[in-house]
Design a protein around this motif. Structure first.
Motif, PDB file in Angstrom:
ATOM      1  N   TRP A 416       0.843  -1.202   0.000  1.00 23.54           N
ATOM      2  CA  TRP A 416       0.000   0.000   0.000  1.00 23.54           C
ATOM      3  C   TRP A 416       0.876   1.248   0.000  1.00 23.54           C
ATOM      4  O   TRP A 416       1.892   1.318   0.704  1.00 23.54           O
ATOM      5  CB  TRP A 416      -0.912   0.039   1.219  1.00 23.54           C
ATOM      6  CG  TRP A 416      -1.809   1.248   1.219  1.00 23.54           C
ATOM      7  CD1 TRP A 416      -2.988   1.383   0.566  1.00 23.54           C
ATOM      8  CD2 TRP A 416      -1.561   2.487   1.887  1.00 23.54           C
ATOM      9  NE1 TRP A 416      -3.512   2.629   0.776  1.00 23.54           N
ATOM     10  CE2 TRP A 416      -2.664   3.337   1.582  1.00 23.54           C
ATOM     11  CE3 TRP A 416      -0.544   2.973   2.701  1.00 23.54           C
ATOM     12  CZ2 TRP A 416      -2.755   4.632   2.073  1.00 23.54           C
ATOM     13  CZ3 TRP A 416      -0.639   4.272   3.183  1.00 23.54           C
ATOM     14  CH2 TRP A 416      -1.722   5.085   2.870  1.00 23.54           C
ATOM     15  N   PHE A 417       0.479   2.218  -0.807  1.00 20.35           N
ATOM     16  CA  PHE A 417       1.140   3.516  -0.839  1.00 20.35           C
ATOM     17  C   PHE A 417       0.071   4.596  -0.793  1.00 20.35           C
ATOM     18  O   PHE A 417      -1.048   4.423  -1.302  1.00 20.35           O
ATOM     19  CB  PHE A 417       1.982   3.673  -2.114  1.00 20.35           C
ATOM     20  CG  PHE A 417       3.132   2.724  -2.208  1.00 20.35           C
ATOM     21  CD1 PHE A 417       4.342   3.023  -1.577  1.00 20.35           C
ATOM     22  CD2 PHE A 417       3.019   1.525  -2.897  1.00 20.35           C
ATOM     23  CE1 PHE A 417       5.414   2.143  -1.659  1.00 20.35           C
ATOM     24  CE2 PHE A 417       4.081   0.641  -2.971  1.00 20.35           C
ATOM     25  CZ  PHE A 417       5.284   0.947  -2.345  1.00 20.35           C
ATOM     26  N   ALA A 418       0.440   5.712  -0.192  1.00 25.38           N
ATOM     27  CA  ALA A 418      -0.517   6.805  -0.071  1.00 25.38           C
ATOM     28  C   ALA A 418      -0.730   7.530  -1.390  1.00 25.38           C
ATOM     29  O   ALA A 418      -1.777   8.145  -1.602  1.00 25.38           O
ATOM     30  CB  ALA A 418      -0.053   7.795   1.005  1.00 25.38           C
ATOM     31  N   SER A 419       0.255   7.482  -2.282  1.00 26.38           N
ATOM     32  CA  SER A 419       0.136   8.214  -3.541  1.00 26.38           C
ATOM     33  C   SER A 419       0.935   7.503  -4.624  1.00 26.38           C
ATOM     34  O   SER A 419       1.792   6.649  -4.348  1.00 26.38           O
ATOM     35  CB  SER A 419       0.645   9.643  -3.371  1.00 26.38           C
ATOM     36  OG  SER A 419       2.052   9.652  -3.152  1.00 26.38           O
ATOM     37  N   ALA A 421       3.133   8.989  -6.400  1.00 22.77           N
ATOM     38  CA  ALA A 421       4.505   9.471  -6.259  1.00 22.77           C
ATOM     39  C   ALA A 421       5.279   8.610  -5.276  1.00 22.77           C
ATOM     40  O   ALA A 421       6.461   8.290  -5.499  1.00 22.77           O
ATOM     41  CB  ALA A 421       4.500  10.935  -5.805  1.00 22.77           C
ATOM     42  N   ASP A 422       4.635   8.215  -4.177  1.00 23.43           N
ATOM     43  CA  ASP A 422       5.297   7.359  -3.186  1.00 23.43           C
ATOM     44  C   ASP A 422       5.659   6.008  -3.794  1.00 23.43           C
ATOM     45  O   ASP A 422       6.735   5.452  -3.525  1.00 23.43           O
ATOM     46  CB  ASP A 422       4.396   7.159  -1.974  1.00 23.43           C
ATOM     47  CG  ASP A 422       4.271   8.410  -1.127  1.00 23.43           C
ATOM     48  OD1 ASP A 422       5.046   9.358  -1.352  1.00 23.43           O
ATOM     49  OD2 ASP A 422       3.391   8.442  -0.242  1.00 23.43           O
ATOM     50  N   ALA A 423       4.772   5.450  -4.613  1.00 26.50           N
ATOM     51  CA  ALA A 423       5.046   4.158  -5.238  1.00 26.50           C
ATOM     52  C   ALA A 423       6.217   4.258  -6.200  1.00 26.50           C
ATOM     53  O   ALA A 423       7.095   3.382  -6.234  1.00 26.50           O
ATOM     54  CB  ALA A 423       3.789   3.666  -5.966  1.00 26.50           C
ATOM     55  N   ARG A 424       6.255   5.330  -6.986  1.00 26.10           N
ATOM     56  CA  ARG A 424       7.376   5.509  -7.922  1.00 26.10           C
ATOM     57  C   ARG A 424       8.687   5.727  -7.173  1.00 26.10           C
ATOM     58  O   ARG A 424       9.742   5.223  -7.575  1.00 26.10           O
ATOM     59  CB  ARG A 424       7.080   6.689  -8.841  1.00 26.10           C
ATOM     60  CG  ARG A 424       5.952   6.447  -9.837  1.00 26.10           C
ATOM     61  CD  ARG A 424       5.888   7.548 -10.884  1.00 26.10           C
ATOM     62  NE  ARG A 424       4.820   7.320 -11.834  1.00 26.10           N
ATOM     63  CZ  ARG A 424       3.616   7.898 -11.772  1.00 26.10           C
ATOM     64  NH1 ARG A 424       3.352   8.742 -10.785  1.00 26.10           N
ATOM     65  NH2 ARG A 424       2.697   7.638 -12.672  1.00 26.10           N
ATOM     66  N   ALA A 425       8.606   6.483  -6.075  1.00 25.93           N
ATOM     67  CA  ALA A 425       9.815   6.747  -5.287  1.00 25.93           C
ATOM     68  C   ALA A 425      10.386   5.470  -4.689  1.00 25.93           C
ATOM     69  O   ALA A 425      11.594   5.377  -4.429  1.00 25.93           O
ATOM     70  CB  ALA A 425       9.497   7.758  -4.189  1.00 25.93           C
ATOM     71  N   ALA A 426       9.511   4.478  -4.482  1.00 25.74           N
ATOM     72  CA  ALA A 426       9.970   3.194  -3.937  1.00 25.74           C
ATOM     73  C   ALA A 426      10.564   2.298  -5.019  1.00 25.74           C
ATOM     74  O   ALA A 426      10.964   1.161  -4.734  1.00 25.74           O
ATOM     75  CB  ALA A 426       8.807   2.479  -3.259  1.00 25.74           C
TER      76      ALA A 426
END
Length: 507
Positions: A416-419, A421-426
């Motif tokens: 789970w990611f909040a956004s 952008a967070d998923a891409r950053a990971a």
């Protein structure tokens, strides 16, 4: 004045009496119902009346017309208030003019009893302690209605639900009604299928109903789940549904189980009931319930819908009766077959299938012949066609699950990611498997570089990337989890499903 009408303004008996005046009439009788300050031992502050006026006016007029013909009176009318009323206000007025007093009295009594019994009017009591509730506790007609009515010194009263129309069926009768009263039915899923099934079971007088559902009411449910109203949004479905059923028929025992059916609780739930209705759009739940009812030797009725079509299947614990696994040996993954959220649905489709489930349940309890089909019944609501696909117990089917497939245990399937952008950053590349019609160009959450519709992947028109770290996204996380499981079983590491899908993401 009209034979039957509603008024949002205070009632004027003098005006109505003048309208019913007839120089040839020797008798005139009226009934007036006032708002009192107590009910069942509780102090009442005020009342509200609501009515389904289009139907109520027609039904009320039929009642008054019947009274005029039945008792030979000259004129009759009834007026009922709607809206808010204070203590002491006149809520309902009935007037009759006749040649003699006896006919006037009898017709007046008939009209008020039938109106309270047949006309769709609801009363909400507001209590001095700040509480409120919709009630249906008026004095009802005794003739033909089989209502029980008792008054004590405090005017508390109770009446029985009227089952006279179904008791009149020779296949039901009083003995059949007693069987319904003693029956216990478990309904798993209080959604598009469960709502109509529950309403008909409660209205028929099934004595005990268990409702299993772990979801809460969402605004998108309301168009096809008529048990709920906007004020229920956010409430547990099982609790909201149970409250509605108790309001419909307070003689029933209704139990809300606000959780999903799982391998850990299904056997205990099934064991406590005589019959099960599986009303979810969850394929795994259907196989879970199938296996449990087979183990417990309990009958069950399954249904499913897809857009404008539906399927119905009953299981009866007889040696040669086919179970769900006889038709489908292994449960398809949820997400491979579309559900209402992804495929869309018109409200009457699950409504019709849920009503058929209730009918099958009543047939099984009452022993009505012919009973359920030994196979699958398909229903096409667009062309209004049904088809029975006969089936027998599959050779070698032990009515049990196939050997479970192993999924790589070391890595979680969902993240789970909040956004986005967070998923891409990971370090993930996002793969959107929704269909093109589900994506909105003006929604920033839909701007995902790699779009591979689930239909294209299943049909071989698209290929999932052979390597890399990918987060699979769909509308609610159901299809993405199914695809992730498939890819993992094929040895494809580095693939994860977005828990909750786009609906759980921020832009």
């Amino acid at each position: 004045m009209q034979l039957f009408e509603f008024s949002s303004a205070p009632l004027d008996p003098g005006l109505y009496r003048t309208a019913l005046g007839d120089p040839a009439a020797g008798g005139y009788a009226t009934f007036e119902g006032w708002v009192r300050n107590h009910n069942d031992g509780r102090r009442v502050d005020r009342l509200e009346y609501e009515a389904f006026e289009a139907l109520a006016v027609k039904e009320g007029a039929r009642i008054v017309e019947a009274a005029i013909a039945k008792f030979g009176v000259r004129k009759a009318a009834c007026v009922h208030r709607v809206g808010g009323l204070g203590i002491g206000e006149l809520a309902v007025w009935v007037g009759v003019s006749a040649d003699h007093r006896g006919e006037a009295f009898d017709a007046c009594r008939y009209i008020i009893d039938e109106v309270k019994h047949r006309v769709p009017i609801w009363k909400k009591e507001h209590y001095e302690d700040g509480d409120s509730g919709w009630v249906n506790c008026e004095r009802c007609a005794e003739a033909g209605a089989q209502h029980e009515h008792a008054h004590d010194a405090g005017h508390a009263h109770r009446h029985a639900h009227d089952y006279s129309r179904q008791v009149a069926l020779p296949e039901v009768g009083e003995a059949g009604q007693a069987r319904l009263r003693n029956a216990s039915i478990l309904v798993i899923g209080a959604g598009g299928l469960g709502c109509p099934a529950l309403q008909y079971l409660a209205a028929a007088g099934v004595g005990r109903i268990g409702i299993v559902d772990g979801d809460v009411v969402d605004a998108s449910n309301l168009h096809r789940q008529p048990l709920y109203v906007p004020g229920d949004i956010g409430m547990p479905k099982a609790a909201a549904a149970a409250a509605r059923l108790r309001a419909m028929n307070d003689q029933l025992r209704v139990e809300a189980i606000c959780e999903h059916a799982t391998p850990g609780n299904i056997d205990a739930l099934v064991a406590e009931h005589d019959l099960v209705l599986e009303c979810t759009d969850n394929l795994r739940s259907k196989f879970l319930v199938n296996d449990a009812v087979v183990r417990a030797r309990k009958p069950a009725v399954f249904a499913s819908v897809y857009q404008y079509e539906g399927q119905l299947q009953a299981y009866v614990p007889e040696p040669d009766w086919p179970c769900v696994r006889c038709l489908w040996p292994e449960a398809p993954r949820d997400g491979i077959v579309g559900n209402c959220a992804e495929a869309g649905v018109l409200g009457p489709v699950p409504g019709a299938l849920g009503a058929l489930q209730a009918m099958q349940a009543l047939q099984l309890v009452l022993g009505l012949q012919p009973g359920p089909a030994q196979g699958l019944v398909t229903v096409d609501l667009l062309e209004l066609k049904t088809r029975v696909i006969r089936a027998t117990k599959r050779r070698g089917c032990d009515h049990g699950p196939a050997a479970s497939r192993e999924v790589l245990p070391d890595e979680p399937l969902e993240l789970w990611f909040a956004s986005l952008a967070d998923a891409r950053a990971a370090g993930f590349e996002l793969v959107d498997i929704r269909e093109a019609w589900e994506r909105l160009s003006d929604d920033p959450r839909d701007r995902i570089d790699l779009h591979l519709p689930m239909s294209a992947l299943l049909e071989g028109r698209a290929t999932f990337p052979p390597d890399g770290r990918h987060l699979v996204v769909c509308a609610h996380g159901v299809r993405s989890l199914a695809l992730t499981e498939m890819l993992r079983e094929q040895g494809r590491a580095g693939v994860y499903s977005m828990r909750g899908g786009i609906a759980a993401l921020k832009a």
